[in-house]
Design an enzyme around this catalytic site. Sequence first.
Site, PDB file in Angstrom:
ATOM      1  N   ARG A   1     -15.953  22.524  20.320  1.00  0.00           N
ATOM      2  CA  ARG A   1     -14.925  22.983  21.266  1.00  0.00           C
ATOM      3  C   ARG A   1     -13.527  22.842  20.663  1.00  0.00           C
ATOM      4  O   ARG A   1     -12.628  23.604  20.958  1.00  0.00           O
ATOM      5  CB  ARG A   1     -15.031  22.226  22.601  1.00  0.00           C
ATOM      6  CG  ARG A   1     -13.950  22.629  23.606  1.00  0.00           C
ATOM      7  CD  ARG A   1     -14.301  22.278  25.057  1.00  0.00           C
ATOM      8  NE  ARG A   1     -14.709  20.898  25.215  1.00  0.00           N
ATOM      9  CZ  ARG A   1     -13.872  19.860  25.273  1.00  0.00           C
ATOM     10  NH1 ARG A   1     -12.570  20.036  25.204  1.00  0.00           N
ATOM     11  NH2 ARG A   1     -14.337  18.622  25.414  1.00  0.00           N
TER      12      ARG A   1
ATOM     13  N   TYR B   1      -3.536  46.497  31.841  1.00  0.00           N
ATOM     14  CA  TYR B   1      -4.987  46.426  32.065  1.00  0.00           C
ATOM     15  C   TYR B   1      -5.238  45.717  33.416  1.00  0.00           C
ATOM     16  O   TYR B   1      -4.579  44.715  33.712  1.00  0.00           O
ATOM     17  CB  TYR B   1      -5.594  45.642  30.902  1.00  0.00           C
ATOM     18  CG  TYR B   1      -7.046  45.299  31.027  1.00  0.00           C
ATOM     19  CD1 TYR B   1      -8.023  46.264  30.817  1.00  0.00           C
ATOM     20  CD2 TYR B   1      -7.454  43.998  31.332  1.00  0.00           C
ATOM     21  CE1 TYR B   1      -9.359  45.943  30.917  1.00  0.00           C
ATOM     22  CE2 TYR B   1      -8.788  43.675  31.433  1.00  0.00           C
ATOM     23  CZ  TYR B   1      -9.733  44.656  31.222  1.00  0.00           C
ATOM     24  OH  TYR B   1     -11.063  44.333  31.314  1.00  0.00           O
TER      25      TYR B   1
ATOM     26  N   ASP C   1      -0.155  42.681  24.107  1.00  0.00           N
ATOM     27  CA  ASP C   1      -1.597  42.951  24.051  1.00  0.00           C
ATOM     28  C   ASP C   1      -1.786  44.153  23.132  1.00  0.00           C
ATOM     29  O   ASP C   1      -1.351  45.263  23.437  1.00  0.00           O
ATOM     30  CB  ASP C   1      -2.109  43.248  25.475  1.00  0.00           C
ATOM     31  CG  ASP C   1      -3.625  43.482  25.521  1.00  0.00           C
ATOM     32  OD1 ASP C   1      -4.193  43.926  24.501  1.00  0.00           O
ATOM     33  OD2 ASP C   1      -4.225  43.231  26.585  1.00  0.00           O
TER      34      ASP C   1
ATOM     35  N   LYS D   1     -13.414  44.605  22.090  1.00  0.00           N
ATOM     36  CA  LYS D   1     -13.195  46.039  21.876  1.00  0.00           C
ATOM     37  C   LYS D   1     -13.263  46.354  20.377  1.00  0.00           C
ATOM     38  O   LYS D   1     -14.297  46.131  19.779  1.00  0.00           O
ATOM     39  CB  LYS D   1     -11.871  46.447  22.529  1.00  0.00           C
ATOM     40  CG  LYS D   1     -11.666  45.865  23.940  1.00  0.00           C
ATOM     41  CD  LYS D   1     -12.602  46.450  24.978  1.00  0.00           C
ATOM     42  CE  LYS D   1     -12.593  45.683  26.296  1.00  0.00           C
ATOM     43  NZ  LYS D   1     -11.298  45.425  26.887  1.00  0.00           N
TER      44      LYS D   1
HETATM   45  C1  LIG Z   1     -10.736  44.506  27.852  1.00  0.00           C
HETATM   46  C2  LIG Z   1      -9.286  44.215  27.827  1.00  0.00           C
HETATM   47  C3  LIG Z   1      -8.792  42.942  28.133  1.00  0.00           C
HETATM   48  C4  LIG Z   1      -9.699  41.805  28.570  1.00  0.00           C
HETATM   49  O1  LIG Z   1     -10.568  41.447  27.552  1.00  0.00           O
HETATM   50  P1  LIG Z   1     -12.014  40.757  27.800  1.00  0.00           P
HETATM   51  O2  LIG Z   1     -12.508  40.586  26.420  1.00  0.00           O
HETATM   52  O3  LIG Z   1     -12.799  41.680  28.639  1.00  0.00           O
HETATM   53  O4  LIG Z   1     -11.755  39.473  28.488  1.00  0.00           O
HETATM   54  C5  LIG Z   1      -7.427  42.727  28.046  1.00  0.00           C
HETATM   55  N1  LIG Z   1      -6.584  43.723  27.688  1.00  0.00           N
HETATM   56  C6  LIG Z   1      -7.026  44.967  27.401  1.00  0.00           C
HETATM   57  C7  LIG Z   1      -6.048  46.011  27.016  1.00  0.00           C
HETATM   58  C8  LIG Z   1      -8.379  45.253  27.454  1.00  0.00           C
HETATM   59  O5  LIG Z   1      -8.813  46.483  27.183  1.00  0.00           O
END
Ligand SMILES: *Cc1c(COP(=O)(O)O)cnc(C)c1O
Length: 380
Positions: free
Chosen positions: A55, A108, A180, A205
């Site tokens: 962890r 998002y 992000d 992603k």
């Molecule tokens: C999917 C996504 C998230 C969240 O990510 P997870 O891996 O599902 O927790 C945050 N920001 C964007 C732009 C995303 O596409």
Amino acid sequence: MGQRFNTRTVHFQSKDVARNMSKAQPIYQTSAFTFKDLDDMESFYQGDKEYLYSRFGNPNTDDLGKGVAAIEEAEDGVATSSGMSAILAGVLAVVKPGEHIVASEDLYGGTYQLLAVELLNLGIEVSFVSFEQIEEIKEAIQPNTKLIYTESVTNPLLRVENLEMVKALADEFQLITMIDNTFATPYLLQPTKFGADLVIHSATKYIGGHSDVTAGVLVGKKEYIEKARGKVVSLGCNLSPFEAWLTCRGLKTLSIRMERQSRNALALANALKTNERVLKVYYPSELSSKGNGAMVSIELNSSVNVEEFFKSLRWIKIAPTLAGVETTVSYPIRTSHRTIPNSTREKLGITNGLVRISVGIEDELDIIETFEKAIEVAAK
Ligand SMILES: *Cc1c(COP(=O)(O)O)cnc(C)c1O
């Protein structure tokens, strides 16, 4: 001599692979590490040994966090259990209860929920404003504002953020910036080069790229990442070694996937622009010199039955995610933007005809023909 981007992306794993010199990085599927004696254990606390308990840190999760940092040329990085927990750890590392965040209104859906509901419960207030109007952002900044938060490419309308403007505002008002960068990926854009302090990725992603893991990465300034790592440890939102290993495997092909996927996306966007049943095609044009990403959103006109359209896509599946090697489609008003208030949705242009396409690595003509055919079949 420093390596170039594509080379760094394949050779980011820096760990010694120990005695057996395995070509692929071993998976340290262990919850803890053992010690020869008490002095040996003490050496962890003296900073001479890296690992004690998974962890707190693990070679595979470090590979991912530090690897993405190296690829992005950020000072440091940490891997987390999801994109959401990367955002949470990053925000909590720099914002305290009683402080305030200014965020873009077209975030998002999950991020909106986290910032608007969960952070508010923790005593952190967030103002959501249009980032297309610099005056609106300035008006939202308060004496207790600490952080400015936005996405480099927004979802689902694919607006490219003006990161120079964000940085200039942050400098003027002494704010920390957090971006992000999930949709753009480090291949197309490196927000730290625009002075961003913290950059988050949902590695679920494009970084993972194969739709088989949920993971997050946070990179940026060393002092903030160290604090964020502390949050990951105490909140327990660490990534598992196996998920980290899979994500690292995906990361190695980021460049070639993005190259192909961006090219396919451009071809699809161009083809759909000339389709008379498509009202609007959203595809960026100014994201980077290497391409403009693999997401395309389209607004079908009212002559197309949306239900029929989704049924007619044959091998292209409906999936409430994006970025895999397979082309998929999603329907924002019923998935990612379900929780966004109707009025905000309308203001943003997220309509009933809006379809978000995550373009994969297949043959460009197969993708284009399948969309054209589905639109034709679903026309009333
Ligand atoms: C999917 C996504 C998230 C969240 O990510 P997870 O891996 O599902 O927790 C945050 N920001 C964007 C732009 C995303 O596409």
